[in-house]
Design a protein around this motif. Structure first.
Motif, PDB file in Angstrom:
ATOM      1  N   ASP A 129       0.808  -1.218   0.000  1.00 11.22           N
ATOM      2  CA  ASP A 129       0.000   0.000   0.000  1.00 11.22           C
ATOM      3  C   ASP A 129       0.841   1.269   0.000  1.00 11.22           C
ATOM      4  O   ASP A 129       0.314   2.368  -0.142  1.00 11.22           O
ATOM      5  CB  ASP A 129      -0.961   0.008   1.197  1.00 11.22           C
ATOM      6  CG  ASP A 129      -2.010  -1.088   1.068  1.00 11.22           C
ATOM      7  OD1 ASP A 129      -2.410  -1.396  -0.079  1.00 11.22           O
ATOM      8  OD2 ASP A 129      -2.410  -1.643   2.101  1.00 11.22           O
ATOM      9  N   ASP A 130       2.147   1.141   0.181  1.00  9.79           N
ATOM     10  CA  ASP A 130       3.062   2.271   0.112  1.00  9.79           C
ATOM     11  C   ASP A 130       4.279   1.816  -0.701  1.00  9.79           C
ATOM     12  O   ASP A 130       5.388   1.721  -0.187  1.00  9.79           O
ATOM     13  CB  ASP A 130       3.467   2.701   1.521  1.00  9.79           C
ATOM     14  CG  ASP A 130       4.260   3.995   1.520  1.00  9.79           C
ATOM     15  OD1 ASP A 130       4.193   4.742   0.527  1.00  9.79           O
ATOM     16  OD2 ASP A 130       4.960   4.252   2.520  1.00  9.79           O
ATOM     17  N   PRO A 131       4.046   1.517  -1.990  1.00  7.87           N
ATOM     18  CA  PRO A 131       5.080   0.846  -2.767  1.00  7.87           C
ATOM     19  C   PRO A 131       6.110   1.788  -3.396  1.00  7.87           C
ATOM     20  O   PRO A 131       5.838   2.967  -3.628  1.00  7.87           O
ATOM     21  CB  PRO A 131       4.277   0.164  -3.868  1.00  7.87           C
ATOM     22  CG  PRO A 131       3.144   1.108  -4.116  1.00  7.87           C
ATOM     23  CD  PRO A 131       2.813   1.673  -2.750  1.00  7.87           C
ATOM     24  N   ALA A 132       7.254   1.224  -3.689  1.00  5.44           N
ATOM     25  CA  ALA A 132       8.244   1.897  -4.523  1.00  5.44           C
ATOM     26  C   ALA A 132       7.878   1.686  -5.993  1.00  5.44           C
ATOM     27  O   ALA A 132       8.216   2.494  -6.843  1.00  5.44           O
ATOM     28  CB  ALA A 132       9.631   1.330  -4.244  1.00  5.44           C
ATOM     29  N   ASP A 133       7.158   0.593  -6.270  1.00  6.31           N
ATOM     30  CA  ASP A 133       6.730   0.281  -7.637  1.00  6.31           C
ATOM     31  C   ASP A 133       5.256  -0.139  -7.615  1.00  6.31           C
ATOM     32  O   ASP A 133       4.916  -1.212  -7.116  1.00  6.31           O
ATOM     33  CB  ASP A 133       7.607  -0.837  -8.215  1.00  6.31           C
ATOM     34  CG  ASP A 133       7.355  -1.048  -9.694  1.00  6.31           C
ATOM     35  OD1 ASP A 133       6.229  -1.462 -10.052  1.00  6.31           O
ATOM     36  OD2 ASP A 133       8.276  -0.791 -10.489  1.00  6.31           O
ATOM     37  N   LYS A 134       4.394   0.711  -8.161  1.00  6.46           N
ATOM     38  CA  LYS A 134       2.943   0.469  -8.108  1.00  6.46           C
ATOM     39  C   LYS A 134       2.514  -0.735  -8.938  1.00  6.46           C
ATOM     40  O   LYS A 134       1.619  -1.476  -8.541  1.00  6.46           O
ATOM     41  CB  LYS A 134       2.194   1.723  -8.551  1.00  6.46           C
ATOM     42  CG  LYS A 134       2.320   2.841  -7.552  1.00  6.46           C
ATOM     43  CD  LYS A 134       1.601   4.096  -8.002  1.00  6.46           C
ATOM     44  CE  LYS A 134       1.829   5.187  -6.960  1.00  6.46           C
ATOM     45  NZ  LYS A 134       1.284   6.456  -7.348  1.00  6.46           N
ATOM     46  N   LYS A 135       3.144  -0.942 -10.084  1.00  5.45           N
ATOM     47  CA  LYS A 135       2.786  -2.081 -10.937  1.00  5.45           C
ATOM     48  C   LYS A 135       3.073  -3.407 -10.229  1.00  5.45           C
ATOM     49  O   LYS A 135       2.251  -4.326 -10.236  1.00  5.45           O
ATOM     50  CB  LYS A 135       3.567  -1.998 -12.256  1.00  5.45           C
ATOM     51  CG  LYS A 135       3.259  -3.110 -13.241  1.00  5.45           C
ATOM     52  CD  LYS A 135       4.073  -2.949 -14.508  1.00  5.45           C
ATOM     53  CE  LYS A 135       4.910  -4.174 -14.679  1.00  5.45           C
ATOM     54  NZ  LYS A 135       5.915  -4.104 -15.715  1.00  5.45           N
ATOM     55  N   ILE A 136       4.223  -3.486  -9.581  1.00  3.72           N
ATOM     56  CA  ILE A 136       4.575  -4.709  -8.866  1.00  3.72           C
ATOM     57  C   ILE A 136       3.676  -4.871  -7.637  1.00  3.72           C
ATOM     58  O   ILE A 136       3.308  -5.991  -7.272  1.00  3.72           O
ATOM     59  CB  ILE A 136       6.062  -4.720  -8.489  1.00  3.72           C
ATOM     60  CG1 ILE A 136       6.915  -4.698  -9.763  1.00  3.72           C
ATOM     61  CG2 ILE A 136       6.408  -5.949  -7.643  1.00  3.72           C
ATOM     62  CD1 ILE A 136       8.399  -4.541  -9.514  1.00  3.72           C
ATOM     63  N   ALA A 137       3.280  -3.764  -7.034  1.00  9.16           N
ATOM     64  CA  ALA A 137       2.366  -3.830  -5.881  1.00  9.16           C
ATOM     65  C   ALA A 137       1.029  -4.435  -6.284  1.00  9.16           C
ATOM     66  O   ALA A 137       0.452  -5.240  -5.543  1.00  9.16           O
ATOM     67  CB  ALA A 137       2.166  -2.441  -5.280  1.00  9.16           C
TER      68      ALA A 137
END
Length: 172
Positions: A129-137
């Motif tokens: 929910d607080d990702p460095a990479d949204k796609k991988i999240a």
């Protein structure tokens, strides 16, 4: 104590913990900057199963740990070298780990163990929910309850704390 004295004292203490971390079969390292016990940069080889793409795993990672001049008031930098991990808490463009809320009280040994936990996709330290990479999240959230996928590695983590022996009792 000024920042340079604090830095020097802290990295000497952290070196002792890193020696304990290295006693685990999971981790080995070489000092790439500084002379023991004043090491300011480590290259870690971590034997851990983790994802390098949505469908492929790898069993070993290389991570460079850099202690900035104002460490420990700022976090160390953890930079993946070689094959990049596929993880929501690692920046794909810079290969850096997003360590979340760093606290000055967190020793380098504990920082490294927490970073290894992310590589294992331990749900306690993996933050989609607080990702460095949204796609991988998004990918992780779709699969996070799949027990065949996560956690990727269940081997015991290294213990960064030196164990003192007194007589026949172990004291931590």
């Amino acid at each position: 104590m000024n920042i340079s004295e604090l830095h020097r004292t802290r990295i000497a203490n952290d070196y002792k913990e890193m020696c304990c971390v290295q006693s685990s079969p999971m981790v080995s390292w070489v000092a790439t900057k500084g002379v023991a016990p004043y090491v300011e940069e480590y290259l870690l080889t971590i034997n851990v199963k983790t994802y390098c793409s949505p469908t492929k795993t790898m069993n070993q990672c290389k991570v460079r740990i850099v202690l900035p001049p104002n460490y420990p008031t700022v976090a160390p930098n953890a930079i993946m070298e070689g094959t990049m991990v596929y993880h929501p808490n690692w920046f794909q463009n810079t290969h850096r780990w997003c360590c979340g809320n760093y606290r000055m009280s967190e020793s380098l040994g504990n920082y490294v163990v927490r970073m290894i936990q992310t590589l294992q996709f331990d749900p306690v330290v993996t933050f989609p929910d607080d990702p460095a990479d949204k796609k991988i999240a998004v990918w992780y959230k779709e699969h996070m309850n799949d027990k065949k996928m996560f956690p990727t590695d269940k081997q015991p983590l290294p213990n960064p704390n030196p164990v003192k022996v007194s007589g026949f009792r172990r004291i931590r």
